[in-house]
Structures are given as structure tokens and as C-alpha cells.
Design a protein around this motif. Sequence first.
Motif, short mmCIF file in Angstrom:
data_model
loop_
_atom_site.label_atom_id
_atom_site.label_comp_id
_atom_site.label_asym_id
_atom_site.label_seq_id
_atom_site.Cartn_x
_atom_site.Cartn_y
_atom_site.Cartn_z
N LYS A 34 -9.59 -5.61 -4.36
CA LYS A 34 -9.32 -4.37 -5.18
C LYS A 34 -7.79 -3.83 -4.77
N TYR A 35 -8.41 -3.05 -3.39
CA TYR A 35 -8.22 -1.46 -3.45
C TYR A 35 -6.99 -2.04 -1.64
N ARG A 36 -6.89 -3.50 -1.57
CA ARG A 36 -5.77 -3.36 -0.51
C ARG A 36 -4.61 -4.89 -1.35
N GLY A 37 -4.83 -4.84 -2.52
CA GLY A 37 -3.51 -6.06 -2.84
C GLY A 37 -3.56 -7.84 -2.21
N ASP A 38 -4.62 -7.88 -2.16
CA ASP A 38 -5.06 -9.53 -1.23
C ASP A 38 -5.39 -10.08 -2.04
N TYR A 39 -4.96 -10.22 -2.78
CA TYR A 39 -4.44 -11.66 -4.48
C TYR A 39 -5.22 -12.59 -3.85
N VAL A 40 -4.54 -13.17 -3.36
CA VAL A 40 -5.39 -14.59 -3.20
C VAL A 40 -6.80 -14.79 -3.11
N LEU A 41 -7.76 -13.67 -2.69
CA LEU A 41 -8.94 -13.68 -2.51
C LEU A 41 -9.30 -13.95 -4.11
N ALA A 42 -8.60 -13.94 -5.07
CA ALA A 42 -9.18 -13.82 -6.43
C ALA A 42 -9.43 -15.92 -6.41
N LYS A 43 -8.66 -16.83 -5.66
CA LYS A 43 -9.10 -18.22 -5.51
C LYS A 43 -10.34 -18.05 -5.10
N VAL A 44 -10.65 -17.90 -4.11
CA VAL A 44 -12.32 -17.68 -3.88
C VAL A 44 -13.16 -17.57 -4.17
#
Length: 165
Positions: A34-44
Motif C-alpha cells: 500500500k505505502y511503498r507502491g509494490d502493486y504486484v503484491l495484489a496478485k498474491v
Amino acid sequence: MRWKEDEEWSGFLDRNYSIYEYNEFLKEFIARYKYRGDYVLAKVFSETVIEKLRTIKYDLISYIPLSQERLHERGFNQSEAIIKEAGKTPSGLLQRTHSEKQSKKSRQDRIHLPQVFQVKRDLDLTNKKILLVDDIYTTGSTLRHAAKVLKQSGAISISSLTIAR
């Protein structure tokens, strides 16, 4: 239980479904997302969200919006991304006015927030079952504020799905 006993808030949010318990691991994981912009983690979360969505009845799936300022800071809406990564098309039903970050507020401050949501114009929500998606259920205040304006605009039921509680 406290929400149900409060006349001002009773009856707006029918149910919240949370997938995980909020613990130290998820706190760090969601902060990175959320705060560090690691969008790919939404896939998890996508497979688990897909499984959970199969068990919930809804007409429209939407997300808790960010203010324009917060969206600019983050670069994406974390709740909208969860819906998209689960293969669903989110309905942008709400808009939000800018306010102080929820994570900086106490439980009491979160519960007694002024209304920050509005339903977007020209939406017919009459008799719709709406599912709101958010990342974390803390006090329930954010989801209840959103549910309140959706119910006042004609929705018949509002449920929510959160990654963690």
C-alpha cells in the motif's frame, strides 16, 4: 456489536468478510503493498479473493476510494487493484474528499469521523446488492461511512470483503 447498537450506524453494513487475521506479518506485507507502491503484491491475494467471491452474492463490486491527493501519492488504489487482480471489473461508485490518514488516528477518532464519501452522480443503485472491497478492517468506520451513503442512495444491501481484520 457496538455498531449494531448505535442507532446512527445500525443497518448500513450487513456483513464483513475478512480473509486473514491482521498480524505483524500482514502489517508489514500490506504496508509494502500500500505505502511503498509494490502493486504486484495484489496478485498474491488474487486466488483467495476469487475463492471468497464465489461464496458472496452481489450485483456490483466496488472499492473504497482514495482522495485525489492520496491516489497521486500512491499511484494506485490498493482496493481497486485487489478487485482487478481477482479478474473482476470494479464499479467506481464512490468519491472521497481528502482527509487525514486513517492510520494516524486513534480508534475513537476513526469511529467519530465526518462523512467523507459521496455517491457519484447519475448512478441508479435501487435494490442493488453491493460488495465493497478494502484492504484492512480496523474499526469498521470507513466501510460503514461508505455503506451509509450507498444505502441512502437506494442500495438494498451492503457487504464488505477485506484482506485482513
